[in-house]
Design an enzyme around this catalytic site. Structure first.
Site, PDB file in Angstrom:
ATOM      1  N   ASN A 173       8.677  49.657 129.529  1.00 25.43           N
ATOM      2  CA  ASN A 173       8.317  48.268 129.813  1.00 25.43           C
ATOM      3  C   ASN A 173       8.848  47.276 128.778  1.00 25.43           C
ATOM      4  O   ASN A 173       9.087  46.123 129.090  1.00 25.43           O
ATOM      5  CB  ASN A 173       6.791  48.145 129.895  1.00 25.43           C
ATOM      6  CG  ASN A 173       6.087  48.785 128.715  1.00 25.43           C
ATOM      7  OD1 ASN A 173       6.484  49.835 128.229  1.00 25.43           O
ATOM      8  ND2 ASN A 173       5.044  48.149 128.241  1.00 25.43           N
ATOM      9  N   SER A 193       2.713  50.249 140.577  1.00 28.65           N
ATOM     10  CA  SER A 193       1.776  49.135 140.585  1.00 28.65           C
ATOM     11  C   SER A 193       2.381  47.974 141.376  1.00 28.65           C
ATOM     12  O   SER A 193       3.522  47.583 141.138  1.00 28.65           O
ATOM     13  CB  SER A 193       1.508  48.700 139.151  1.00 28.65           C
ATOM     14  OG  SER A 193       0.741  47.522 139.138  1.00 28.65           O
ATOM     15  N   HIS A 208       1.814  44.700 141.472  1.00 30.48           N
ATOM     16  CA  HIS A 208       2.096  43.368 140.921  1.00 30.48           C
ATOM     17  C   HIS A 208       3.353  43.341 140.058  1.00 30.48           C
ATOM     18  O   HIS A 208       3.786  42.276 139.632  1.00 30.48           O
ATOM     19  CB  HIS A 208       0.883  42.825 140.155  1.00 30.48           C
ATOM     20  CG  HIS A 208       0.664  43.410 138.799  1.00 30.48           C
ATOM     21  ND1 HIS A 208       1.075  42.753 137.659  1.00 30.48           N
ATOM     22  CD2 HIS A 208       0.083  44.553 138.399  1.00 30.48           C
ATOM     23  CE1 HIS A 208       0.734  43.496 136.614  1.00 30.48           C
ATOM     24  NE2 HIS A 208       0.141  44.583 137.026  1.00 30.48           N
ATOM     25  N   THR A 225     -14.497  52.455 149.062  1.00 29.63           N
ATOM     26  CA  THR A 225     -13.944  51.716 150.204  1.00 29.63           C
ATOM     27  C   THR A 225     -12.594  51.130 149.843  1.00 29.63           C
ATOM     28  O   THR A 225     -12.439  50.525 148.782  1.00 29.63           O
ATOM     29  CB  THR A 225     -14.927  50.603 150.612  1.00 29.63           C
ATOM     30  OG1 THR A 225     -16.172  51.209 150.931  1.00 29.63           O
ATOM     31  CG2 THR A 225     -14.404  49.817 151.810  1.00 29.63           C
ATOM     32  N   CYS A 271      -2.801  42.771 122.927  1.00 32.62           N
ATOM     33  CA  CYS A 271      -4.049  43.520 122.802  1.00 32.62           C
ATOM     34  C   CYS A 271      -5.182  42.682 123.356  1.00 32.62           C
ATOM     35  O   CYS A 271      -4.973  41.624 123.934  1.00 32.62           O
ATOM     36  CB  CYS A 271      -4.304  43.970 121.375  1.00 32.62           C
ATOM     37  SG  CYS A 271      -5.070  42.736 120.347  1.00 32.62           S
TER      38      CYS A 271
END
Lengths: 351, 386
Positions: free
Chosen positions: B151, B199, B201, B237, B325
């Site tokens: 990343n 992921s 997003h 759910t 952080c």
């Protein structure tokens, strides 16, 4: 300009006032502790909750806000000195270092890098121009809250970049302003303890950093006779009365602490009174040492009555101070700050 | 005008995704476990999303488990496999030193419980040497977890070789592909892994939804106990609107992957070479050949990255540095530290990550403003030193 925001009501109001006056304000907060170590909520200043409060205030004011990581600097300039002082028979004042080294050195440098010219804090103190290119540091108008004592190390250069928007206000007015502006911290309690030791257990804190500080030693009276023993000199401060573990017909106070022999000397109240002290690492606010003996009012700790004294410069950064009347509990490691009326003349560290 | 160059943190949601999520949220409220019409409609939406994600990864739809995002997927992969293998003698976990905290801290948690763990070193270019994995593997290794794309620096790890090594020792292999899905063409068979996290997003989908691909037949214990959703692998759910958004984002990614990668790659190269030319004493961190198209991580000598980031934000340019952080402050990047960089260099590095919506004009604006901001900060550093 930059507003230093701790998340407390004072610095929040300082930021709000500047913003209301139309200044282009950037809020900066300092993260001072390891947020990842799991020890959460120091709970009085700059803890993670306080940083969130600062952010909420900045959002309310519509100003940009950033948190700077100063853990390393805080440890180097504030915490380690605090521990070292206690372990070597001195009683430290970490707030002075936090102001001088962090807020008005590291934070000021960052502010200048961002194009700001001024760092504003929530201190109750005033800084004025004398009209001849120099700055004068004065007590805050609210003498109960006055914090000029903690700012005595500031240089002319630092003062030139400093602003204290609360200098003319009382705490009540600050609270009222916060409430009127609906700042999220309006009802937040004041912080009192030393921020990085919120439980007030300084001895435990020192021992966690310097385990050998807990070495026992003798308690002696002023004639040198051993009258007891103690569990580490870091537990004592000159003038202390409680926690000596001695029974005596008259109240006993810590008269002196000798780091070498680890001896704590105790005596009656008269024994802790002195009329003289010497100070080192003296800072003269004007930038120039006094030219000779000068009558001042001197303060030997925060919230201590002012006492008339004569200060004599004994070198560029040292001085001796002679009080008109004896002063109780002059503690090495604390600061003596000299005033001429409300103006801070200078100050130094008690030897 | 604000310029967003922090797509590795998160991406703007594609308008088509926004529309679908809103529609599902607004009118398809059924519980996918219900037998009736409302339930069936919800179930159909999930099925369609599952197929879209499967198409993006080249896998079967039933191998996809929907989760709340990358962190949960990483946790489910590691904890799920570890729990399943706990009764056996395989109680050793391996990851690289440059993983996301979701992986690193999960390993740490197992270490506290008495498992042995190994962290693989990376070389100065941020790539893992297969020999390092070879050295760490034992017959007790349960799982190896190495991210596909880092990343912070964008380096692509040699996953097929690493997975092959792990399998030779009977260990399973997980890859955190959060930063590669939607940027690189992914084929789980080619990668040769057993589990893969993604992921939504990070590729123009909504937050709080992701998936874990689990190779058919892999043993995995559910972390969440409850109902039998997701074939007993993730109780609770289903987040139907989120899953629909993930599916739509996956479908869009499949369609535009090649073209968009080339476009973003050209912009990234323009930005990188522009900055290197305009600002002195700069260097790119990490391997530039084995690197994802949208990321560049650049060191600016004699500048505190924290100040640079703030100064750029005040100019309307959003970038990032290190890992944020809890309070949002910056730590010296553990990735750059693992690459052997000094804390100093780790602290003067900025990550630019591009994506949908970035233009040539934006890149040129950043290249123009960069030297101004950097030189201002450097003058200050010089003042401090003098």
């Amino acid at each position: 300009m930059v507003a230093a925001m701790s998340g407390g009501v004072d610095s929040s109001v300082a930021a709000a006032m500047l913003s209301e006056q139309g200044h282009d304000v950037i809020g900066l907060s300092m993260q001072l502790y390891d947020q990842q170590s799991g020890q959460t909520s120091f709970g009085s200043c700059c803890s993670i909750d306080d940083l969130h409060d600062a952010r909420r205030v900045a959002t309310k004011l519509g100003i940009p806000h950033y948190i700077l990581n100063f853990e390393r600097e805080f440890n180097a300039h504030v915490v380690s000195g605090f521990v070292r002082d206690y372990a070597s028979a001195r009683t430290p004042i970490p707030c002075v270092h936090c102001n001088g080294k962090l807020k008005f050195t590291n934070l000021l440098d960052r502010a200048l890098g961002l194009g700001a010219t001024t760092v504003a804090t929530g201190h109750y103190a005033r800084v004025e121009s004398d009209g001849r290119g120099h700055r004068v540091l004065r007590r805050g108008l609210d003498l109960d809250k006055d914090q000029s004592y903690f700012l005595f190390t500031l240089t002319q250069d630092q003062l030139a970049h400093a602003q204290f928007p609360l200098g003319e206000l009382s705490k009540l007015e600050v609270r009222a302003y916060a409430a009127a502006q609906q700042l999220p911290v309006a009802d937040k309690p004041d912080s009192h303890e030393i921020c990085f030791v919120p439980d007030g257990d300084y001895a435990g804190f020192v021992e966690r950093h310097v385990p050998e500080a807990a070495a026992p030693g003798p308690i002696a009276d002023t004639t040198g006779r051993v009258v007891g023993k103690h569990a580490g000199i870091h537990r004592f401060t000159v003038g202390q009365r409680k926690g000596l573990g001695l029974s005596s017909p008259v109240p006993l106070y810590v008269v002196s602490i000798d780091a070498g022999s680890r001896t704590v000397t105790v005596g009656p109240r008269e024994a802790i009174e002195r009329t003289m002290l010497t100070a080192s690492r003296v800072n003269w606010i004007s930038g120039k040492p006094l030219s000779g003996p000068t009558k001042v009012t001197a303060q030997i700790r925060h919230h201590h009555p002012q006492a008339t004294a004569v200060v004599r410069p004994t070198g560029p950064t040292s001085a001796s101070v002679e009080f008109e009347s004896p002063q109780p509990a002059i503690s090495p490691g604390q600061a003596v700050v000299f005033y001429d009326g409300t103006a801070v003349v200078g100050g130094g560290w008690i030897d | 005008m604000r310029i967003y160059l922090d797509h590795n943190a998160t991406t703007p949601v594609d308008p088509a995704v926004v529309e679908l999520v809103s529609n599902v949220l607004g009118s398809q409220f059924g519980n996918a476990s219900s037998v009736h019409y409302f339930g069936q409609t919800a179930k159909a939406i999930i099925d369609e999303a599952r197929s879209a994600v499967a198409a993006l990864l080249g896998c079967g739809p039933q191998e996809i488990v929907f989760t709340s995002g990358g962190t949960e997927s990483d946790n489910l992969a590691i904890r799920g496999v570890a729990e399943a293998l706990a009764p056996t003698k395989r109680r050793h976990l391996i990851a690289s030193g440059i993983e996301h905290e979701a992986v690193l801290n999960t390993l740490k948690a197992f270490r506290k419980r008495g498992w042995s763990t190994s962290l693989l070193p990376v070389d100065g270019s941020g790539v893992i040497e297969p020999s390092a994995l070879e050295d760490a593997l034992t017959d007790e290794t349960a799982l190896v977890s190495v991210m596909h794309v880092n990343n912070e620096i964008g380096t692509i790890q040699p996953i097929p070789q690493l997975a092959d090594l792990a399998h030779r020792h009977g260990a399973l292999f997980h890859t955190d592909a959060v930063q590669s899905v939607g940027k690189l063409g992914i084929d789980v068979a080619e990668l040769g892994v057993d589990l893969l996290s993604l992921s939504a997003h990070k590729f123009n989908g909504p937050k709080s939804v992701g998936a874990l691909w689990i190779r058919r037949g892999s043993r995995l214990t559910s972390m969440m106990t409850g109902g039998r959703q997701e074939r007993n692998r993730r109780a609770g759910t289903e987040n139907v609107p989120g899953i629909a958004g993930l599916g739509e984002a996956a479908q869009l990614a499949t369609g535009k992957l090649a073209g968009e990668s080339a476009r973003v790659g050209a912009l990234r190269d323009r930005l990188e070479s522009g900055i290197l030319r305009a600002v002195s004493s700069t260097a790119v961190n990490g391997d530039i050949t084995q690197r994802v198209c949208n990321t560049t991580n650049i060191s600016f000598d004699r500048v505190e990255a924290e100040s640079l980031l703030i100064a750029l934000d005040l100019e309307g340019i959003a970038v990032s540095t290190g890992s944020a952080c809890s309070s949002g402050t910056l730590e010296p990047s553990h990735v750059l530290r693992a690459m052997g960089f000094s804390p100093h260099r780790a602290q003067n590095s900025i990550r630019f990550s591009l994506g949908l919506g970035n233009t040539k004009e934006q890149v040129d604006r950043v290249v123009e403003i960069m030297p101004v901001v950097v030189n201002k900060l450097r003058r200050l550093t010089a003042r401090e030193v003098s």
